[in-house]
Write a protein that holds these residues in place. Sequence first.
Motif, PDB file in Angstrom:
ATOM      1  N   THR A  10     -25.856  31.312  -1.762  1.00 44.25           N
ATOM      2  CA  THR A  10     -24.507  30.772  -1.974  1.00 44.25           C
ATOM      3  C   THR A  10     -23.541  31.880  -2.370  1.00 44.25           C
ATOM      4  O   THR A  10     -22.426  31.958  -1.847  1.00 44.25           O
ATOM      5  CB  THR A  10     -24.534  29.675  -3.069  1.00 44.25           C
ATOM      6  N   LEU A  11     -23.978  32.758  -3.273  1.00 39.18           N
ATOM      7  CA  LEU A  11     -23.135  33.872  -3.717  1.00 39.18           C
ATOM      8  C   LEU A  11     -22.751  34.759  -2.536  1.00 39.18           C
ATOM      9  O   LEU A  11     -21.578  35.107  -2.360  1.00 39.18           O
ATOM     10  CB  LEU A  11     -23.865  34.691  -4.780  1.00 39.18           C
ATOM     11  N   ILE A  12     -23.728  35.116  -1.713  1.00 41.56           N
ATOM     12  CA  ILE A  12     -23.472  35.972  -0.552  1.00 41.56           C
ATOM     13  C   ILE A  12     -22.503  35.289   0.412  1.00 41.56           C
ATOM     14  O   ILE A  12     -21.556  35.917   0.900  1.00 41.56           O
ATOM     15  CB  ILE A  12     -24.798  36.348   0.156  1.00 41.56           C
ATOM     16  N   LYS A  13     -22.706  34.004   0.649  1.00 43.96           N
ATOM     17  CA  LYS A  13     -21.834  33.262   1.563  1.00 43.96           C
ATOM     18  C   LYS A  13     -20.396  33.251   1.054  1.00 43.96           C
ATOM     19  O   LYS A  13     -19.459  33.504   1.809  1.00 43.96           O
ATOM     20  CB  LYS A  13     -22.359  31.833   1.728  1.00 43.96           C
ATOM     21  N   VAL A  14     -20.226  32.984  -0.237  1.00 41.76           N
ATOM     22  CA  VAL A  14     -18.872  32.958  -0.830  1.00 41.76           C
ATOM     23  C   VAL A  14     -18.220  34.335  -0.725  1.00 41.76           C
ATOM     24  O   VAL A  14     -17.049  34.456  -0.345  1.00 41.76           O
ATOM     25  CB  VAL A  14     -18.938  32.473  -2.297  1.00 41.76           C
ATOM     26  N   LYS A  15     -18.970  35.379  -1.047  1.00 39.98           N
ATOM     27  CA  LYS A  15     -18.429  36.749  -0.980  1.00 39.98           C
ATOM     28  C   LYS A  15     -18.026  37.099   0.449  1.00 39.98           C
ATOM     29  O   LYS A  15     -16.970  37.692   0.672  1.00 39.98           O
ATOM     30  CB  LYS A  15     -19.458  37.768  -1.507  1.00 39.98           C
ATOM     31  N   GLN A  16     -18.868  36.738   1.421  1.00 46.49           N
ATOM     32  CA  GLN A  16     -18.560  37.040   2.824  1.00 46.49           C
ATOM     33  C   GLN A  16     -17.311  36.283   3.278  1.00 46.49           C
ATOM     34  O   GLN A  16     -16.483  36.830   4.008  1.00 46.49           O
ATOM     35  CB  GLN A  16     -19.743  36.714   3.737  1.00 46.49           C
ATOM     36  N   GLU A  17     -17.158  35.039   2.832  1.00 42.98           N
ATOM     37  CA  GLU A  17     -15.963  34.268   3.193  1.00 42.98           C
ATOM     38  C   GLU A  17     -14.708  34.902   2.599  1.00 42.98           C
ATOM     39  O   GLU A  17     -13.678  35.008   3.267  1.00 42.98           O
ATOM     40  CB  GLU A  17     -16.107  32.811   2.728  1.00 42.98           C
ATOM     41  N   GLU A  18     -14.788  35.337   1.330  1.00 42.41           N
ATOM     42  CA  GLU A  18     -13.646  36.002   0.682  1.00 42.41           C
ATOM     43  C   GLU A  18     -13.291  37.293   1.414  1.00 42.41           C
ATOM     44  O   GLU A  18     -12.120  37.568   1.686  1.00 42.41           O
ATOM     45  CB  GLU A  18     -13.977  36.337  -0.777  1.00 42.41           C
ATOM     46  N   LEU A  19     -14.305  38.088   1.713  1.00 40.34           N
ATOM     47  CA  LEU A  19     -14.072  39.361   2.402  1.00 40.34           C
ATOM     48  C   LEU A  19     -13.510  39.136   3.798  1.00 40.34           C
ATOM     49  O   LEU A  19     -12.627  39.882   4.240  1.00 40.34           O
ATOM     50  CB  LEU A  19     -15.367  40.186   2.461  1.00 40.34           C
ATOM     51  N   THR A  20     -13.991  38.109   4.497  1.00 42.04           N
ATOM     52  CA  THR A  20     -13.483  37.798   5.834  1.00 42.04           C
ATOM     53  C   THR A  20     -11.999  37.457   5.765  1.00 42.04           C
ATOM     54  O   THR A  20     -11.203  37.925   6.583  1.00 42.04           O
ATOM     55  CB  THR A  20     -14.276  36.635   6.464  1.00 42.04           C
ATOM     56  N   LYS A  21     -11.632  36.644   4.776  1.00 48.71           N
ATOM     57  CA  LYS A  21     -10.227  36.272   4.596  1.00 48.71           C
ATOM     58  C   LYS A  21      -9.373  37.516   4.287  1.00 48.71           C
ATOM     59  O   LYS A  21      -8.310  37.707   4.869  1.00 48.71           O
ATOM     60  CB  LYS A  21     -10.115  35.248   3.454  1.00 48.71           C
ATOM     61  N   ASP A  22      -9.893  38.370   3.405  1.00 49.71           N
ATOM     62  CA  ASP A  22      -9.156  39.580   3.023  1.00 49.71           C
ATOM     63  C   ASP A  22      -9.027  40.567   4.184  1.00 49.71           C
ATOM     64  O   ASP A  22      -7.979  41.185   4.373  1.00 49.71           O
ATOM     65  CB  ASP A  22      -9.833  40.272   1.835  1.00 49.71           C
ATOM     66  N   VAL A  23     -10.099  40.718   4.976  1.00 53.11           N
ATOM     67  CA  VAL A  23     -10.043  41.671   6.088  1.00 53.11           C
ATOM     68  C   VAL A  23      -9.105  41.153   7.178  1.00 53.11           C
ATOM     69  O   VAL A  23      -8.375  41.930   7.806  1.00 53.11           O
ATOM     70  CB  VAL A  23     -11.454  42.011   6.627  1.00 53.11           C
ATOM     71  N   THR A  24      -9.076  39.831   7.367  1.00 45.69           N
ATOM     72  CA  THR A  24      -8.148  39.242   8.339  1.00 45.69           C
ATOM     73  C   THR A  24      -6.707  39.541   7.920  1.00 45.69           C
ATOM     74  O   THR A  24      -5.890  39.955   8.739  1.00 45.69           O
ATOM     75  CB  THR A  24      -8.369  37.713   8.439  1.00 45.69           C
ATOM     76  N   ALA A  25      -6.422  39.371   6.625  1.00 45.54           N
ATOM     77  CA  ALA A  25      -5.080  39.660   6.099  1.00 45.54           C
ATOM     78  C   ALA A  25      -4.740  41.135   6.252  1.00 45.54           C
ATOM     79  O   ALA A  25      -3.611  41.490   6.602  1.00 45.54           O
ATOM     80  CB  ALA A  25      -4.991  39.228   4.638  1.00 45.54           C
ATOM     81  N   ALA A  26      -5.726  42.020   6.026  1.00 48.82           N
ATOM     82  CA  ALA A  26      -5.490  43.461   6.168  1.00 48.82           C
ATOM     83  C   ALA A  26      -5.143  43.808   7.620  1.00 48.82           C
ATOM     84  O   ALA A  26      -4.213  44.587   7.869  1.00 48.82           O
ATOM     85  CB  ALA A  26      -6.709  44.253   5.699  1.00 48.82           C
ATOM     86  N   PHE A  27      -5.864  43.229   8.573  1.00 46.91           N
ATOM     87  CA  PHE A  27      -5.551  43.478   9.986  1.00 46.91           C
ATOM     88  C   PHE A  27      -4.173  42.930  10.341  1.00 46.91           C
ATOM     89  O   PHE A  27      -3.433  43.549  11.097  1.00 46.91           O
ATOM     90  CB  PHE A  27      -6.622  42.887  10.908  1.00 46.91           C
ATOM     91  N   GLU A  28      -3.833  41.767   9.800  1.00 46.52           N
ATOM     92  CA  GLU A  28      -2.512  41.183  10.076  1.00 46.52           C
ATOM     93  C   GLU A  28      -1.395  42.070   9.547  1.00 46.52           C
ATOM     94  O   GLU A  28      -0.321  42.141  10.142  1.00 46.52           O
ATOM     95  CB  GLU A  28      -2.428  39.770   9.486  1.00 46.52           C
ATOM     96  N   ARG A  29      -1.635  42.757   8.417  1.00 45.65           N
ATOM     97  CA  ARG A  29      -0.651  43.696   7.847  1.00 45.65           C
ATOM     98  C   ARG A  29      -0.712  45.054   8.531  1.00 45.65           C
ATOM     99  O   ARG A  29       0.038  45.965   8.193  1.00 45.65           O
ATOM    100  CB  ARG A  29      -0.924  43.935   6.355  1.00 45.65           C
TER     101      ARG A  29
END
Length: 127
Positions: free
Chosen positions: A78-97
């Motif tokens: 569960t911890l790994i899944k949550v971390k991966q989801e957070e990182l995916t959201k953050d990396v998507t935002a970084a690419f958008e910027r």
Amino acid sequence: MAKKEQYYSEQHSSLINKAYQTLLNPLSRGLYLLELNGIQLAQETDCDADSEFLMEIMEINEKLAEPNNEGNLEEIETLIKVKQEELTKDVTAAFERDDLQEAKKLLAKMKYFANLEDKLKNKKIPS
């Protein structure tokens, strides 16, 4: 002529499947986008991840290495899944910027968690 067409058809089908799998996974998709921009992810040994992050990874690795820890595996998963989801959201935002250096750092972290995910899968496979 039909053999040649079949060969090309199989080759194209293989390429399409590979492209689809690359784009489907957030980590491989991000690495591909970096590659398109001429940026390579650093090797894990020269990753510039912060010490707090590396401590977190080390702690999860230690939990995974504990014998008879089946009860902890779901919690770790569960911890790994949550971390991966957070990182995916953050990396998507970084690419958008168009912040490719931030995307690179986040993808390096995602790679660490992907490695932990692989270790977890191997632990869950019955011997």
